[in-house]
Design an enzyme around this catalytic site. Structure first.
Site, PDB file in Angstrom:
ATOM      1  N   LYS A 183      70.671  26.175 -66.422  1.00 21.47           N
ATOM      2  CA  LYS A 183      70.331  25.498 -65.158  1.00 21.47           C
ATOM      3  C   LYS A 183      69.554  26.427 -64.237  1.00 21.47           C
ATOM      4  O   LYS A 183      68.534  26.042 -63.678  1.00 21.47           O
ATOM      5  CB  LYS A 183      71.589  25.006 -64.417  1.00 21.47           C
ATOM      6  CG  LYS A 183      72.279  23.817 -64.981  1.00 21.47           C
ATOM      7  CD  LYS A 183      71.534  22.501 -64.856  1.00 21.47           C
ATOM      8  CE  LYS A 183      70.629  22.258 -66.014  1.00 21.47           C
ATOM      9  NZ  LYS A 183      71.099  21.508 -67.142  1.00 21.47           N
ATOM     10  N   HIS A 188      79.881  44.034 -76.746  1.00 26.53           N
ATOM     11  CA  HIS A 188      79.089  44.274 -77.956  1.00 26.53           C
ATOM     12  C   HIS A 188      77.604  44.366 -77.630  1.00 26.53           C
ATOM     13  O   HIS A 188      76.769  44.239 -78.523  1.00 26.53           O
ATOM     14  CB  HIS A 188      79.341  43.167 -78.986  1.00 26.53           C
ATOM     15  CG  HIS A 188      80.766  43.123 -79.434  1.00 26.53           C
ATOM     16  ND1 HIS A 188      81.311  44.041 -80.295  1.00 26.53           N
ATOM     17  CD2 HIS A 188      81.775  42.297 -79.092  1.00 26.53           C
ATOM     18  CE1 HIS A 188      82.593  43.769 -80.478  1.00 26.53           C
ATOM     19  NE2 HIS A 188      82.895  42.713 -79.753  1.00 26.53           N
ATOM     20  N   ARG A 207      58.168  13.163 -66.654  1.00 30.36           N
ATOM     21  CA  ARG A 207      57.803  13.355 -68.062  1.00 30.36           C
ATOM     22  C   ARG A 207      56.673  14.360 -68.242  1.00 30.36           C
ATOM     23  O   ARG A 207      56.326  14.739 -69.363  1.00 30.36           O
ATOM     24  CB  ARG A 207      57.386  12.016 -68.675  1.00 30.36           C
ATOM     25  CG  ARG A 207      58.454  10.948 -68.578  1.00 30.36           C
ATOM     26  CD  ARG A 207      57.941   9.638 -69.099  1.00 30.36           C
ATOM     27  NE  ARG A 207      57.713   9.710 -70.520  1.00 30.36           N
ATOM     28  CZ  ARG A 207      58.617   9.458 -71.450  1.00 30.36           C
ATOM     29  NH1 ARG A 207      59.838   9.113 -71.087  1.00 30.36           N
ATOM     30  NH2 ARG A 207      58.336   9.555 -72.716  1.00 30.36           N
ATOM     31  N   GLU A 220      65.976  27.177 -65.602  1.00 29.20           N
ATOM     32  CA  GLU A 220      64.945  26.138 -65.590  1.00 29.20           C
ATOM     33  C   GLU A 220      64.539  25.693 -64.199  1.00 29.20           C
ATOM     34  O   GLU A 220      63.384  25.350 -63.998  1.00 29.20           O
ATOM     35  CB  GLU A 220      65.303  24.946 -66.492  1.00 29.20           C
ATOM     36  CG  GLU A 220      66.513  24.170 -66.127  1.00 29.20           C
ATOM     37  CD  GLU A 220      66.777  23.014 -67.101  1.00 29.20           C
ATOM     38  OE1 GLU A 220      65.890  22.602 -67.852  1.00 29.20           O
ATOM     39  OE2 GLU A 220      67.912  22.519 -67.085  1.00 29.20           O
ATOM     40  N   CYS A 262      54.545  13.398 -71.152  1.00 30.95           N
ATOM     41  CA  CYS A 262      53.524  12.456 -70.705  1.00 30.95           C
ATOM     42  C   CYS A 262      54.168  11.098 -70.427  1.00 30.95           C
ATOM     43  O   CYS A 262      55.062  10.657 -71.142  1.00 30.95           O
ATOM     44  CB  CYS A 262      52.401  12.249 -71.719  1.00 30.95           C
ATOM     45  SG  CYS A 262      51.519  13.741 -72.102  1.00 30.95           S
ATOM     46  N   GLU A 269      75.322  26.650 -70.357  1.00 32.73           N
ATOM     47  CA  GLU A 269      74.723  25.578 -69.549  1.00 32.73           C
ATOM     48  C   GLU A 269      74.409  26.081 -68.130  1.00 32.73           C
ATOM     49  O   GLU A 269      73.346  25.772 -67.573  1.00 32.73           O
ATOM     50  CB  GLU A 269      75.683  24.374 -69.512  1.00 32.73           C
ATOM     51  CG  GLU A 269      75.318  23.245 -68.569  1.00 32.73           C
ATOM     52  CD  GLU A 269      73.962  22.587 -68.818  1.00 32.73           C
ATOM     53  OE1 GLU A 269      73.294  22.920 -69.809  1.00 32.73           O
ATOM     54  OE2 GLU A 269      73.570  21.740 -67.993  1.00 32.73           O
ATOM     55  N   LYS A 295      60.863  16.063 -68.774  1.00 29.65           N
ATOM     56  CA  LYS A 295      62.226  15.539 -68.927  1.00 29.65           C
ATOM     57  C   LYS A 295      62.549  15.190 -70.372  1.00 29.65           C
ATOM     58  O   LYS A 295      63.609  15.519 -70.876  1.00 29.65           O
ATOM     59  CB  LYS A 295      62.379  14.301 -68.040  1.00 29.65           C
ATOM     60  CG  LYS A 295      63.736  13.647 -68.121  1.00 29.65           C
ATOM     61  CD  LYS A 295      64.768  14.475 -67.420  1.00 29.65           C
ATOM     62  CE  LYS A 295      66.151  13.869 -67.491  1.00 29.65           C
ATOM     63  NZ  LYS A 295      67.179  14.869 -67.155  1.00 29.65           N
ATOM     64  N   TRP A 330      51.677  16.039 -69.637  1.00 25.71           N
ATOM     65  CA  TRP A 330      52.301  17.331 -69.949  1.00 25.71           C
ATOM     66  C   TRP A 330      51.412  17.933 -71.031  1.00 25.71           C
ATOM     67  O   TRP A 330      51.342  17.416 -72.146  1.00 25.71           O
ATOM     68  CB  TRP A 330      53.728  17.121 -70.461  1.00 25.71           C
ATOM     69  CG  TRP A 330      54.495  18.395 -70.607  1.00 25.71           C
ATOM     70  CD1 TRP A 330      55.140  19.082 -69.632  1.00 25.71           C
ATOM     71  CD2 TRP A 330      54.705  19.130 -71.823  1.00 25.71           C
ATOM     72  NE1 TRP A 330      55.739  20.197 -70.159  1.00 25.71           N
ATOM     73  CE2 TRP A 330      55.483  20.260 -71.499  1.00 25.71           C
ATOM     74  CE3 TRP A 330      54.307  18.961 -73.151  1.00 25.71           C
ATOM     75  CZ2 TRP A 330      55.879  21.201 -72.440  1.00 25.71           C
ATOM     76  CZ3 TRP A 330      54.704  19.900 -74.087  1.00 25.71           C
ATOM     77  CH2 TRP A 330      55.482  21.011 -73.725  1.00 25.71           C
ATOM     78  N   ASN A 383      50.470   9.077 -75.224  1.00 22.95           N
ATOM     79  CA  ASN A 383      51.620   9.989 -75.192  1.00 22.95           C
ATOM     80  C   ASN A 383      51.990  10.272 -76.643  1.00 22.95           C
ATOM     81  O   ASN A 383      52.296   9.335 -77.391  1.00 22.95           O
ATOM     82  CB  ASN A 383      52.784   9.316 -74.444  1.00 22.95           C
ATOM     83  CG  ASN A 383      54.081  10.080 -74.599  1.00 22.95           C
ATOM     84  OD1 ASN A 383      54.072  11.294 -74.801  1.00 22.95           O
ATOM     85  ND2 ASN A 383      55.200   9.380 -74.510  1.00 22.95           N
ATOM     86  N   GLY A 384      51.945  11.542 -77.036  1.00 24.75           N
ATOM     87  CA  GLY A 384      52.276  11.883 -78.420  1.00 24.75           C
ATOM     88  C   GLY A 384      51.345  12.984 -78.904  1.00 24.75           C
ATOM     89  O   GLY A 384      50.677  13.644 -78.107  1.00 24.75           O
TER      90      GLY A 384
HETATM   91  O1  M6R Z   1      67.069  13.769 -73.614  1.00 24.36           O
HETATM   92  P1  M6R Z   1      67.818  14.849 -74.366  1.00 24.36           P
HETATM   93  O2  M6R Z   1      69.240  14.926 -73.946  1.00 24.36           O
HETATM   94  O3  M6R Z   1      67.678  14.706 -75.848  1.00 24.36           O
HETATM   95  O4  M6R Z   1      67.101  16.184 -73.943  1.00 24.36           O
HETATM   96  C1  M6R Z   1      67.480  17.408 -74.472  1.00 24.36           C
HETATM   97  C2  M6R Z   1      66.881  18.558 -73.697  1.00 24.36           C
HETATM   98  O5  M6R Z   1      65.487  18.485 -73.704  1.00 24.36           O
HETATM   99  C3  M6R Z   1      67.371  18.588 -72.255  1.00 24.36           C
HETATM  100  O6  M6R Z   1      68.759  18.652 -72.183  1.00 24.36           O
HETATM  101  C4  M6R Z   1      66.765  19.802 -71.509  1.00 24.36           C
HETATM  102  O7  M6R Z   1      67.252  20.993 -72.039  1.00 24.36           O
HETATM  103  C5  M6R Z   1      67.043  19.713 -70.011  1.00 24.36           C
HETATM  104  N1  M6R Z   1      65.903  20.173 -69.286  1.00 24.36           N
HETATM  105  C6  M6R Z   1      68.209  20.527 -69.600  1.00 24.36           C
HETATM  106  O8  M6R Z   1      68.453  20.484 -68.233  1.00 24.36           O
END
Ligand code: M6R
Length: 610
Positions: free
Chosen positions: A487, A506, A27, A490, A2, A483, A605, A75, A101-102
């Site tokens: 990517k 395994h 956000r 997501e 949010c 990683e 984000k 969100w 927000n929260g």
């Molecule tokens: O702001 P942060 O680095 O603490 O965020 C951590 C994760 O939420 C963030 O890396 C998330 O996994 C991203 N969407 C990855 O691309």
């Protein structure tokens, strides 16, 4: 999670709020809404979906001239995305409006109390109870006192902005556990969840702390604590520029941020990497230098992509600095009984500096007497402020929901930390100098990989129909396999698993057939031959392979269907190079599938709820 924004000043509020919401949209983008004080009434408009939907609604309605208002991009947590569940929420009288927000943990209990007192609820949200609570207390107390009283009853986290038709020249904002900044302009104030929505108006900001409440009028502000005691606040200068928060001609923020990496790594190491001495100078850690010297263990806590950079750091620090390292998902760490003492450093890695789990982990570590450190991108964020010492990335705002430039910047800083701690211990000058001089070349090497974007797009086209991928790497490149898989999951909604390549036999090899391709990160390093064996095992089972290999490796073509070459560097530095083609591969697959790369579904984000 949010985004909230509020404006009070002399300009029309709607364009400012909509512009701000667009900046905050990363956000959360389930719905958006505004409430504007327009003469004697408050106009409230909401829309499910992205901010553009709300903007369309606003352009279809009569122009709103009010200069005071609040807005929200959601969100969803409590209640599905719908007009009713969108913010701003209002009380029964329609006079008090609020954005939040929260998460309010005791909302059910408070709701039943309010229902008994005759309040009518329109949404399923936890947020709506706050505005009714204020209304309830406002029967006997003035507006501000009612807000303070309501806050005392709430358990949970909040960033709040509230307006009241009966006190139309005022916005009250409050913060506990969710970020909130107050931009201080010329006879105007902008409050927002982060700097990206403020920077176009002013670079003068006040970071509100947990438990603080600010009352804003047209030409004044006052910050108090929840007991209404006045607090004097420092005005800081933002170090972000407006240009950094724009796409600058790139089709997406994600692409801009991938292409920025040579520069953001350069910024991360400038003035810190001392090649001649084979050392790193980290000003942010100066005050804890003695403690670092006597550390017995480092525990890295982080989430998502930041967790994977921590895994690379673990390889760095253990091999070259000779210090034991554990990397923990922050969300797990907070619920374990971690064994910490004053000779343990708990290092939080976070782009946003607001991730709820990482923050909670740091607080837990502090309680247990550990030294807390941070690698954080967002200046002035909660994690940056709450850790004992730390290092900023200074990578500029990362707007794309998928983290890219923050990752390589974090890895670069972990490398600096390795040099610093390593040289305090038994890393030789020769080794330090070798690492430092190779590190200094990394930005230029990344420029070469970025130029391959078109070639990577061509490969992405060949693989667009596949629904599953196995990403494999070993040693330094195992975290990169994780990683790379994250990517593509997501942003392209493709199922992918990241695995250490040695683990393949395994279990995961059972998945392999002609419809299940693999991406092998296979630079010419100490585990090259072992990776080649793994590739042969995949080939023998009819699986397709894309290899990320070192330039000049001719052999690799025999084992892979497609190869993306990366330049030569030290083995330990290959993650900084091998991750780039994987970011670009995921990006191109998502664009080819016509997906919203910068705002993938269901994600936000910065994850400021647990
Ligand atoms: O702001 P942060 O680095 O603490 O965020 C951590 C994760 O939420 C963030 O890396 C998330 O996994 C991203 N969407 C990855 O691309």
């Amino acid at each position: 999670m949010c985004g909230i924004i509020g404006y009070i000043g002399k300009q029309k509020a709607v364009p400012i709020l909509i512009e701000g919401l667009k900046r905050l949209e990363y956000r959360g983008y389930d719905s958006a809404g505004v409430s504007i004080i327009d003469g004697k009434k408050i106009i409230n408009l909401k829309s499910v979906g992205k901010v553009a939907e709300l903007e369309n609604k606003l352009s279809d309605s009569k122009e709103i001239l009010g200069t005071i208002g609040i807005a929200h991009t959601r969100w969803a947590t409590h209640g599905k995305p719908s007009d009713q569940n969108s913010h701003p929420h209002c009380d029964c009288s329609g006079k008090i409006h609020l954005v939040h927000n929260g998460i309010i943990e005791n909302y059910l209990e408070l709701k039943s109390y309010l229902l008994k007192n005759g309040h009518k609820f329109k949404s399923e949200t936890d947020s709506e109870i706050i505005v009714h609570l204020i209304e309830e207390f406002n029967k006997k107390l003035d507006f501000k006192e009612a807000v303070l009283e309501a806050l005392k009853k709430i358990r949970g986290t909040y960033g709040l902005a509230i307006i009241n038709q009966d006190e139309p020249e005022k916005i009250i904002v409050a913060r506990l556990g969710s970020p909130l900044l107050l931009g201080v302009g010329e006879k105007e104030f902008v409050i927002a969840s982060d700097a990206s929505a403020i920077i176009r108006h002013t670079d003068q900001v006040i970071y509100l702390e947990d438990g603080e409440v600010a009352e804003l009028s047209l030409d004044n502000y006052e910050v108090n604590n929840i007991k209404n005691k006045k607090i004097s606040k420092k005005i800081s200068k933002l170090d972000w520029s407006m240009e950094q928060a724009r796409k600058s001609g790139f089709p997406h923020f994600m692409m801009k941020e991938i292409f920025e990496q040579p520069e953001t790594i350069q910024i991360a190491i400038s003035g810190r990497l001392v090649v001649a001495d084979g050392m790193a100078k980290l000003g942010g850690l100066r005050d804890v230098a003695e403690k670092l010297r006597h550390l017995e263990k480092i525990v890295i806590v982080s989430c998502g992509t930041s967790y994977y950079s921590g895994l690379v750091g673990e390889y760095f620090l253990e091999e070259y600095a000779g210090i034991p390292v554990e990397v923990e998902y922050a969300s797990e760490f907070r619920y374990r009984k971690p064994l910490l003492n004053e000779r343990t450093a708990v290092l939080a890695i976070s782009q946003s500096g607001e991730t709820a789990d990482t923050l909670a982990a740091i607080r837990e570590a502090k309680n247990k007497g550990a030294l807390t450190l941070g690698i954080v991108n967002t200046v002035g964020s909660t994690i940056a402020r709450e850790t004992d010492a730390g290092i900023y990335n200074h990578a500029g705002p990362e707007i794309g929901v998928a983290s890219t430039k923050a990752f390589t910047s974090q890895v670069s800083i972990l490398l600096l930390l390795t040099l610093l701690v390593g040289r305090q211990r038994d890393m030789t000058f020769v080794m330090g100098k070798r690492i430092a001089s190779e590190m200094a070349k990394i930005p230029k090497l990344i420029e070469k990989i970025i130029k391959k974007s078109v070639e990577i797009k061509r490969i992405a086209k060949k693989y667009i129909q596949y629904k599953d991928f196995l990403y494999m790497g070993r040693k330094y490149n195992f975290p990169i396999a994780l990683e790379g898989a994250l990517k593509i999951k997501e942003i392209a909604y493709v199922h992918a698993e990241g695995y250490p390549s040695g683990e393949m036999k395994h279990g995961p090899i059972a998945l392999i057939d002609k419809d299940f391709p693999s991406i092998f990160i296979v630079p010419k390093d100490s585990v090259y031959e072992k990776n080649i064996s793994g590739m042969q095992e995949i080939k023998a089972r009819g699986g397709k392979i894309i290899a990320i290999a070192t330039v000049g490796d001719k052999e690799i073509k025999k084992h892979a269907d497609d190869v993306i070459y990366i330049p030569k560097t030290l083995e330990m530095l290959t993650p900084l190079l091998s991750v780039i083609p994987l970011q670009l591969f995921a990006y191109h697959i998502a664009v080819l599938k016509k997906l919203d790369v910068d705002k993938p579904r269901n994600l936000a984000k910065s994850v400021t709820v647990e």
